[in-house]
Design a protein around this motif. Structure first.
Motif, short mmCIF file in Angstrom:
data_model
loop_
_atom_site.label_atom_id
_atom_site.label_comp_id
_atom_site.label_asym_id
_atom_site.label_seq_id
_atom_site.Cartn_x
_atom_site.Cartn_y
_atom_site.Cartn_z
N HIS A 87 0.85 -1.20 0.00
CA HIS A 87 0.00 0.00 0.00
C HIS A 87 0.88 1.24 0.00
O HIS A 87 1.99 1.22 0.55
N ASP A 120 6.55 0.99 6.42
CA ASP A 120 5.13 0.63 6.26
C ASP A 120 4.42 1.67 5.41
O ASP A 120 3.98 2.67 5.93
N GLU A 151 -5.14 1.60 2.75
CA GLU A 151 -5.02 0.46 3.67
C GLU A 151 -5.03 0.92 5.11
O GLU A 151 -5.66 0.33 5.97
N GLU A 152 -4.32 2.01 5.38
CA GLU A 152 -4.20 2.48 6.76
C GLU A 152 -5.49 3.12 7.27
O GLU A 152 -5.61 3.43 8.44
N HIS A 417 3.70 3.17 12.49
CA HIS A 417 2.59 3.93 13.09
C HIS A 417 3.07 4.88 14.21
O HIS A 417 2.29 5.72 14.64
MN MN Z 1 0.45 0.02 8.85
#
Ligand code: MN
Ligand code: BES
Length: 448
Positions: A87, A120, A151-152, A417
């Motif tokens: 992503h 990520d 996605e997040e 994150h």
């Molecule tokens: Mn993530």
């Protein structure tokens, strides 16, 4: 191409891959509500450009949500088709003062590349690109790149998007480069992920704020009521107390306590919560966390009884649980435990399915062999993760015969994150090589 050809090719491509990764990290593409989505558009365009450079047929697609990028290249006759997933959107950065450098200006420190999305999952995108570049026009499999743009933020439009492009997405094998490895130097195949339900709970005790001296003692404030409600979500041992959730034991690896304490940054004296093996607690049992609270800030808070307070909850679901049922269970729990007759309103944000993968069969063997070669003889372990990738279950349902390989670049220090997210560059090189070897092995296995 032989193993040594691929090693040389990856080595040759890495500087360019690194530069393109840095370019992607500079684009703050956050799909969350309230953020400037023009950056997600720019991010999709940058990804599309990279894929065109790999001689793929590329389209930017959407279905009411943020843009995804699909790139395809047909399989040579008789060869399998592999779907490569990552992503391109990232999480918000949170409190900027906690970052040691600008989250959107990548910098290297001690062999790690720092920046939001450096791991990520922009490194996942670039691992796919690295493998494609290594093969050039000698790619032995067909590929479909699917690079998601939200996605997040819960992949809300994903199911529609996949349905609309079903014909282009069919594949024999899928490589999801959005998880991680067990440790530096120790690769892993991820074989289970948890599901998730995010929701909000608002507690109201009055129509307006009133003087805390005049009414305090008889009139409850909403922050205290919310705190009491939140306190019912776990039992004294710290296990989730919401009835009707699925939980399982049976992890095959152990997470040493000290290691988990250290990686999580747990303070001395703070206890773990929950019961059972740590790997079960973080992979195959439910977990519930309060992600945020809306209440008057302490600075300048008047002496008044607060009439409303709100919390955002995140419930992680064990493989085998169902998000819709779990949401109903948490709503029922919150309504039943409303303290002092306070009005409790629960609202849904988003959810995603858990998944489990049986890693047996020729494609998994092909993957294991590729990892073992890329890590110079260290075979991958099978691990679960506590995070979620809703795409996997959706894809599993659509193409039940496909082998699903969950790989990725994250390591225990990536801090995905959180502030100071980073990518271990040495491991990234191995991930890129592993993916190239994997495509070669899959071509071989698909032929045999
Ligand atoms: Mn993530
Ligand atoms: N890369 C993660 C999934 C992941 C987390 C893999 C931990 C391995 C370890 C993914 O990008 C992610 O964070 N997903 C969200 C999904 C949610 C918004 C539905 C998550 O788990 O919070």
């Amino acid at each position: 191409m032989t193993e040594s050809d691929l090693r040389a090719a990856i080595e040759r491509e890495l500087p360019g891959v690194r530069a393109d990764l840095e370019r992607l990290v500079r684009i703050p593409g956050i799909a969350f509500d309230g953020f400037d989505h023009s950056h997600v558009e720019r991010s999709a365009e940058a990804v599309a450009e990279l894929l065109r450079g790999c001689s793929l047929d590329v389209r930017i697609v959407r279905s009411g949500g943020q843009p995804a990028v699909i790139g395809t290249r047909p399989a040579p006759p008789g060869a399998p088709t592999v779907l490569l997933y990552a992503h391109h959107d990232v999480q918000p950065v949170g409190d900027r003062s906690l970052w040691q450098s600008d989250p959107f200006e990548p910098v290297e420190r001690d062999g790690r590349l720092y920046g939001r999305g450096a791991a990520d999952d922009k490194a996942g995108v670039m691992a796919h690109v690295a493998a494609l570049r290594a093969f050039g026009d000698r790619l032995p499999v067909g590929v479909v790149l699917f690079i998601e743009g939200e996605e997040e933020f819960g992949s809300d439009s994903l199911e529609r998007l996949l349905e609309e492009h079903r014909a282009d997405l069919a594949a024999d094998v899928m490589v999801i480069a959005d998880s991680g490895n067990w440790d530096i130097g120790q690769p892993a195949l991820t074989t289970s992920l948890r599901g998730l339900v995010n929701c909000f709970v608002e507690v109201r005790t009055g129509t307006h704020a009133v003087h805390s001296g005049m009414f305090g003692g008889a009139v409850p404030d909403a922050v205290t009521a919310l705190a009491r409600l939140l306190a019912t979500l776990h039992d004294d041992a710290g296990d989730v107390a919401v009835e009707g959730l699925v939980g399982r034991t049976g992890a095959t690896v152990d997470y040493p306590e000290d290691r988990l304490r250290h990686e999580a940054g747990l303070l001395d004296g703070v206890e773990f919560i929950g019961t059972g093996r740590l790997t079960d607690r973080i992979w195959t049992k439910p977990a519930l966390a309060v992600l945020g609270v809306d209440a008057p800030p302490t600075a300048g808070a008047p002496n008044a009884i607060v009439p409303v307070a709100k919390a955002k909850l995140s419930l992680r679901l064990a493989p085998g649980d169902d998000p819709k049922r779990a949401y109903a269970a948490i709503v029922a729990h919150l309504e039943k435990h409303a303290p002092w007759g306070a009005q409790v309103t629960v609202s849904f944000e988003h959810d995603g399915d858990a998944c489990e993968i049986d890693a047996s069969g020729p494609m998994y063997d092909a993957a294991r062999a590729a990892f073992e070669t890329a890590w110079d003889g260290t075979a991958p372990v099978e691990m679960g993760v506590g995070g979620s990738i809703p795409f996997i279950a959706t894809f599993q349902e659509m193409f039940p015969a496909a082998a699903i390989l969950v790989t990725g670049v994250e390591d225990p220090d990536s801090r995905a994150h959180g502030p100071n997210e980073s990518l271990h560059l040495g491991e990234f090189a191995r991930v890129c090589l592993a993916e190239a070897l994997l495509l070669a092995n899959v071509a071989e296995a698909g032929r045999g």
